[in-house]
Design an enzyme around this catalytic site. Sequence first.
Site, short mmCIF file in Angstrom:
data_model
loop_
_atom_site.label_atom_id
_atom_site.label_comp_id
_atom_site.label_asym_id
_atom_site.label_seq_id
_atom_site.Cartn_x
_atom_site.Cartn_y
_atom_site.Cartn_z
N VAL A 177 5.40 -7.69 -7.50
CA VAL A 177 6.95 -7.48 -7.78
C VAL A 177 7.65 -8.17 -6.49
O VAL A 177 8.59 -8.89 -6.82
CB VAL A 177 7.39 -5.83 -7.68
CG1 VAL A 177 9.00 -5.82 -7.96
CG2 VAL A 177 6.82 -5.42 -8.93
N LYS A 186 8.14 5.05 -8.33
CA LYS A 186 8.57 6.20 -8.87
C LYS A 186 7.65 7.32 -8.49
O LYS A 186 8.05 8.51 -8.42
CB LYS A 186 7.90 6.02 -10.33
CG LYS A 186 6.47 5.75 -10.69
CD LYS A 186 6.33 4.31 -11.55
CE LYS A 186 5.50 3.42 -10.94
NZ LYS A 186 5.34 2.34 -11.56
N GLU A 246 16.36 1.65 -10.02
CA GLU A 246 16.15 1.18 -11.60
C GLU A 246 14.99 0.94 -11.81
O GLU A 246 14.52 1.13 -12.92
CB GLU A 246 17.22 0.03 -11.66
CG GLU A 246 17.38 -0.32 -13.08
CD GLU A 246 18.02 1.01 -13.93
OE1 GLU A 246 19.21 1.00 -13.78
OE2 GLU A 246 17.37 1.40 -15.05
N LYS A 294 7.72 9.19 -13.86
CA LYS A 294 9.12 8.71 -14.40
C LYS A 294 9.85 9.94 -15.14
O LYS A 294 11.14 10.01 -15.38
CB LYS A 294 8.75 7.72 -15.41
CG LYS A 294 8.08 6.44 -14.79
CD LYS A 294 7.41 5.47 -15.64
CE LYS A 294 6.96 4.29 -15.19
NZ LYS A 294 6.15 3.32 -16.01
N ARG A 323 -1.76 -7.90 4.73
CA ARG A 323 -2.54 -9.19 5.04
C ARG A 323 -1.73 -10.53 4.95
O ARG A 323 -1.83 -11.12 3.92
CB ARG A 323 -3.61 -9.29 3.98
CG ARG A 323 -4.71 -7.81 4.11
CD ARG A 323 -5.29 -7.78 2.80
NE ARG A 323 -4.55 -7.59 1.64
CZ ARG A 323 -5.05 -7.73 0.62
NH1 ARG A 323 -6.13 -7.76 0.16
NH2 ARG A 323 -3.99 -7.77 -0.54
N1 LIG Z 1 3.61 -4.25 -10.97
C1 LIG Z 1 4.83 -3.80 -11.70
O1 LIG Z 1 4.73 -4.34 -12.87
C2 LIG Z 1 5.66 -2.52 -11.28
C3 LIG Z 1 6.38 -2.20 -12.41
C4 LIG Z 1 7.57 -1.14 -12.18
C5 LIG Z 1 7.30 -0.54 -10.87
N2 LIG Z 1 6.21 -1.11 -9.80
C6 LIG Z 1 6.51 -0.45 -8.47
O2 LIG Z 1 6.73 -1.41 -7.48
C7 LIG Z 1 6.05 -1.35 -6.44
C8 LIG Z 1 5.20 -2.79 -6.13
O3 LIG Z 1 4.35 -2.72 -6.77
P1 LIG Z 1 3.37 -4.06 -6.92
O4 LIG Z 1 2.67 -3.87 -8.15
O5 LIG Z 1 4.16 -5.22 -6.57
O6 LIG Z 1 2.24 -3.70 -5.87
P2 LIG Z 1 1.15 -4.75 -5.21
O7 LIG Z 1 1.08 -5.99 -5.93
O8 LIG Z 1 -0.07 -3.70 -4.74
O9 LIG Z 1 1.86 -5.23 -3.81
C9 LIG Z 1 2.06 -4.21 -2.76
C10 LIG Z 1 2.38 -5.05 -1.38
O10 LIG Z 1 2.63 -4.12 -0.40
C11 LIG Z 1 1.91 -4.61 0.72
N3 LIG Z 1 1.53 -3.47 1.80
C12 LIG Z 1 0.84 -2.52 1.30
N4 LIG Z 1 0.67 -1.72 2.40
C13 LIG Z 1 1.39 -1.94 3.06
C14 LIG Z 1 1.97 -1.63 4.51
N5 LIG Z 1 1.45 -0.41 5.08
N6 LIG Z 1 2.78 -2.18 5.14
C15 LIG Z 1 3.26 -3.39 4.70
N7 LIG Z 1 2.88 -3.74 3.47
C16 LIG Z 1 2.18 -3.14 2.75
C17 LIG Z 1 0.80 -5.32 0.34
O11 LIG Z 1 0.49 -6.49 1.17
P3 LIG Z 1 -0.69 -7.24 0.97
O12 LIG Z 1 -0.22 -8.31 -0.22
O13 LIG Z 1 -0.74 -7.95 2.40
O14 LIG Z 1 -1.89 -6.58 0.72
C18 LIG Z 1 1.44 -5.99 -1.06
O15 LIG Z 1 2.15 -7.08 -0.67
C19 LIG Z 1 5.09 0.11 -6.60
O16 LIG Z 1 5.95 1.32 -6.23
C20 LIG Z 1 5.05 0.23 -8.24
O17 LIG Z 1 4.80 1.39 -8.54
C21 LIG Z 1 5.55 -2.18 -10.14
#
Ligand SMILES: NC(=O)c1ccc[n+]([C@@H]2O[C@H](COP(=O)([O-])OP(=O)(O)OC[C@H]3O[C@@H](n4cnc5c(N)ncnc54)[C@H](OP(=O)(O)O)[C@@H]3O)[C@@H](O)[C@H]2O)c1
Length: 434
Positions: A18, A106, A130, A206, A50
């Site tokens: 995201v 969430k 949202e 949710k 990273r």
């Molecule tokens: N993906 C979806 O479709 C979706 C839909 C609705 C809601 N969400 C929500 O959106 C949020 C993000 O989801 P995502 O899918 O984008 O997650 P993701 O792809 O796993 O990305 C997480 C990011 O956070 C970084 N990170 C992890 N631990 C950290 C720390 N301690 N300090 C700084 N950065 C850190 C990671 O860094 P690195 O890249 O360097 O590892 C990565 O860039 C979550 O709460 C999820 O529930 C996601």
Amino acid sequence: MIEDRAPIRVALLGCGTVGTEVLRLLRAQPEEFAARTGAPVEVTGVAVRRPHKHPGVPEELLTTDAEALVDGDVDVVVELIGGLEPTRSLLLRALRGGKSVVTANKALLAEHGSELYEAADAHGADIYFEASVAGAIPLLRPLRESLAGDRIDRVMGIVNGTTNYILSAMDATGASYAETLEEAGQLGYAEADPTADVDGFDAAAKAAILASLAFHTRVSASDVHREGISEVRPGDIAAARSLDRTVKLLAICERVVGADGTESVSARVHPAMIPRSHPLAGVGDAFNAVFVEAESAGELMFYGRGAGGGPTASAVLGDLVAVARNLVVRGKGPRESAHAQLPVQPVGRTPTRYHISLDVEDKPGVLSQVAATFNERSVSISVVRQAGRGAEASLVVVTHVAEDAELSSTVDKIAQLPVVREVVSVMRVEGEPL
Ligand SMILES: NC(=O)c1ccc[n+]([C@@H]2O[C@H](COP(=O)([O-])OP(=O)(O)OC[C@H]3O[C@@H](n4cnc5c(N)ncnc54)[C@H](OP(=O)(O)O)[C@@H]3O)[C@@H](O)[C@H]2O)c1
């Protein structure tokens, strides 16, 4: 001139699925965002774990020190890391520093929402979320703002794409849960560890957020009754089909009014049979949809993509623009209200209906014994179907509404009848009565 205004300074925490899309869109059209908010929007830093994995992000923006980024000169913190810690601490830190927050998390909101809303309130900051429920679908803003003058009675939705993909595919092909889960993994619809989705944890978080907003009551994930889809068998889907129904994993949040007029909230996640004519029945693939029933507005349906980088970024950016606009006019968005403080009911006290499928002895009197067991407990029957002969003899019973605990203990009693060989399946039924 807008460009002469002090910029809205944004810290981005997390740059994964995201966050990458949020950053790309913000950087692709800075003039658009400035025009929409009334001031330039400037990303001051991007915190990741990273940095070497992010060659597309300008080096000077990247940091591994999320805390320092939050403490720096920023107006808004956009949290897209996920999980409970360090996100809870980071967001409390931001809010206590008077910085507004946009988050898609969430799990965090369902667990620690109260603490975060109180911190926002106490320090004059906004918290918008949202994207935390149903991705791109504008749903929380309508509940929080558009329907603020109405009385919501029920919110029932398909809020998890993975489980909807699996159940839709099982319905279309007749394949088993295990086969369909494997296929969903290969197609990228299910994660390597699908527990949060298939066991209903994601949908329960949710449901907690939806119930809190709809009923002005603090509901946390632990208040939500949760059942996943791993026990759904092709036989359940076929049984639903024979009643012109389909099986969906539903998040159901409802206002329950007792015989004495007292109100409470029921929040639950479980698979249920719904009529094929219901608007939620046609929601296939990994799509999400939420059906809202309100006293004056009547029935409303919200439909769209519930996940993915682009759809989720759309909701995050909508929130960011809203928060930035509030900062430009030195205002504040609507605060979370929990003034109703309705008690949350255990599922046992919630009125539901059951579809029960039994393997029975093929002899006279089976039906009357089963019916008598329902009668003893004042559970009335809506539909009975007998089929098969000999070892294949079966009986399907669909009940009218009764308290869930009553229905459940009736099933236990029926299982002990000598004429019942096996309780093959029990599933709740939602939507129009049969
Ligand atoms: N993906 C979806 O479709 C979706 C839909 C609705 C809601 N969400 C929500 O959106 C949020 C993000 O989801 P995502 O899918 O984008 O997650 P993701 O792809 O796993 O990305 C997480 C990011 O956070 C970084 N990170 C992890 N631990 C950290 C720390 N301690 N300090 C700084 N950065 C850190 C990671 O860094 P690195 O890249 O360097 O590892 C990565 O860039 C979550 O709460 C999820 O529930 C996601």
